[in-house]
Design an enzyme around this catalytic site. Structure first.
Site, PDB file in Angstrom:
ATOM      1  N   ASP A  71       0.789  -1.231   0.000  1.00 49.24           N
ATOM      2  CA  ASP A  71       0.000   0.000   0.000  1.00 49.24           C
ATOM      3  C   ASP A  71       0.821   1.279   0.000  1.00 49.24           C
ATOM      4  O   ASP A  71       0.255   2.380   0.064  1.00 49.24           O
ATOM      5  CB  ASP A  71      -1.002  -0.023   1.157  1.00 49.24           C
ATOM      6  CG  ASP A  71      -2.146  -0.995   0.864  1.00 49.24           C
ATOM      7  OD1 ASP A  71      -2.593  -1.040  -0.296  1.00 49.24           O
ATOM      8  OD2 ASP A  71      -2.569  -1.707   1.782  1.00 49.24           O
ATOM      9  N   ASP A  75      -6.759  -5.263  -4.965  1.00 47.48           N
ATOM     10  CA  ASP A  75      -6.488  -3.862  -4.586  1.00 47.48           C
ATOM     11  C   ASP A  75      -5.098  -3.396  -5.041  1.00 47.48           C
ATOM     12  O   ASP A  75      -4.871  -2.219  -5.283  1.00 47.48           O
ATOM     13  CB  ASP A  75      -6.526  -3.682  -3.056  1.00 47.48           C
ATOM     14  CG  ASP A  75      -7.579  -4.495  -2.330  1.00 47.48           C
ATOM     15  OD1 ASP A  75      -7.887  -5.608  -2.773  1.00 47.48           O
ATOM     16  OD2 ASP A  75      -8.070  -4.013  -1.295  1.00 47.48           O
TER      17      ASP A  75
END
Ligand SMILES: *[C@@H]1O[C@H](CO)[C@@H](O)[C@H](O)[C@H]1NC(C)=O
Ligand SMILES: *[C@@H]1O[C@H](CO)[C@@H](O)[C@H](O)[C@H]1NC(C)=O
Ligand SMILES: *[C@@H]1O[C@H](CO)[C@@H](O)[C@H](O)[C@H]1NC(C)=O
Ligand SMILES: *[C@@H]1O[C@H](CO)[C@@H](O)[C@H](O)[C@H]1NC(C)=O
Length: 398
Positions: free
Chosen positions: A118, A177
């Site tokens: 991330d 994601d």
């Protein structure tokens, strides 16, 4: 009676074609400024709200920490697109200064962080800083550092960067994601001339096409790989309803992520993939147009929780598709779909009394019983969608 009916049917038709006025409401800057003013010192960032709409703050070392700083940049962009008027409230703050100041809390994460793949999300405010000031060395350093960390998670046998897994040699999990985090590799590649970075992004996207997408254009949330052989061990869910279901935020990240791959590479395969994911997302919406938290989650007990963030993320992905489609019919199909998503979610979840977030009805993690919240990312993509509509001449400023 007849004229009332006639008027309401005109309004119904008009509503489907034009974006919700709330996107440009003075309440948007007002709420964002209130949240900037309430940021804790030392800094923590809002991630989601309670079910009563009160922001919950998290340490910078959290996957969502970039979204609130980049919201400041998004309102700065809005101000350059629209100008500040007393009606639109864009003049109530120096959004650039607020976005910059809030970004500084992310800088220590360049050295060490626990967010894994991330880091791409953490880079967003710095990417926007470089749009404003391409020579900002702090922002360049951040983009390059986050890209290097993501590249360090690449396994050439698997052909992907590792999203999750404690021991990279035996536990290599990739989530849909992760498509959102690839962008930082292109920016760093452009800044440094290091083509390896963009090749990693391309390999990751190609592997995702091969293993994460079902024949009907839906997606698995998690694919587990054998780090030694690259073989797929298992396909499953983490945040969705079941291993065979389609978690809507993952599907939305995929639409945006593949449209974005097309933006950086011009490779048609990515555009085709974004269209396939978009088709599943749109064809399987319920009749009220409200994005459920998972496409396969049961309707009973009603109401099945929505996910406002999946709606706003998908809307920005569809607007990107609309921008890159070459026929006006295809382009309009995607922009209309984006506008419809925004209308439905706004009608459901806009500005609930007493709520600090712009939208409610976010589902953070249903299996963990975290739903009916606002989210920093849902609000960011709501604002970005408004900016994109203006930039693409699909809406006018207030
Ligand atoms: C450069 O960007 C950082 C954050 O990305 C910001 O804090 C700083 O104010 C910017 N510097 C200049 C000179 O614009
Ligand atoms: C380019 O980036 C890759 C991945 O971070 C790194 O291994 C390689 O050393 C870099 N190449 C140069 C010339 O810096
Ligand atoms: C991974 O692949 C290697 C090499 O083919 C094999 O020896 C090992 O048993 C596999 N591990 C798992 C968990 O499937
Ligand atoms: C939307 O949020 C409100 C307030 O939390 C809740 O009462 C309602 O059931 C939610 N609807 C859906 C479809 O999630």
């Amino acid at each position: 009676m007849h004229s009332v009916f006639f008027l309401s049917s005109i309004l119904a038709t008009a509503a489907a074609a034009s974006p919700p006025a709330e996107l440009f409401s003075p309440i948007v800057p007002q709420k964002v400024l209130a949240t900037f003013k309430a940021l804790p010192n030392p800094i923590k960032y809002p991630q989601y709200t309670t079910t009563g709409g009160i922001w919950q703050y998290f340490s910078p070392n959290t996957w969502t920490s970039g979204f609130f700083p980049v919201t400041g940049y998004a309102l700065n962009t809005r101000k350059s697109l629209c100008g500040a008027t007393s009606a639109n409230n864009l003049g109530i703050a120096d959004w650039l200064a607020l976005g910059r100041a809030a970004s500084n809390g992310l800088i220590p994460l360049e050295i060490s962080n626990g967010v894994g793949h991330d880091v791409g999300f953490l880079s967003f405010p710095f990417v926007e800083e470089l749009v404003v000031n391409p020579n900002n060395q702090t922002a360049k350093t951040a983009v390059n550092a986050f890209a290097k960390l993501l590249a360090g998670r690449f396994n050439p046998v698997v052909g992907a960067t590792r999203s999750w897994g404690d021991n990279p040699d035996v536990d290599f999990q990739v989530i849909i994601d992760n498509m959102m985090n690839l962008e930082v590799l292109f920016h760093s590649s452009a800044l440094t001339g290091n083509k390896t970075l963009e090749n990693i992004a391309i390999a990751h996207a190609d592997t995702t096409i091969k293993n994460h997408i079902r024949a009907d254009g839906s997606t698995w949330h998690v694919v587990e790989y054998n780090a030694t052989s690259g073989a797929v061990i298992r396909k499953r869910t983490a945040q969705g309803f079941s291993d065979s279901s389609t978690w809507s935020r993952g599907q939305a990240w995929g639409i945006y992520g593949f449209a974005n791959m097309y933006r950086f590479t011009g490779n048609m395969n990515y555009l085709v993939t974004a269209r396939r994911l978009a088709k599943y997302f749109l064809d399987n919406l319920p009749s009220d147009g409200i994005v459920p938290w998972d496409y396969n989650a049961p309707l009973i007990p009603a109401p099945r929780p929505a996910d406002s963030s999946a709606a706003t993320i998908a809307a920005t992905g569809l607007l990107m598709l609309s921008k890159y489609e070459t026929t006006s019919a295809a382009s309009k199909t995607y922009s209309d779909a984006a506008i419809n998503l925004l209308n439905s979610i706004t009608k459901l979840s806009w500005n609930r009394p007493g709520w600090q977030s712009i939208l409610s009805n976010g589902t953070v993690n249903k299996p963990a019983n975290n739903q009916l919240t606002g989210t920093a990312y849902g609000d960011y993509y709501f604002i970005k969608a408004g900016n994109d509509l203006i930039s693409q001449n699909l809406a006018t400023c207030l």
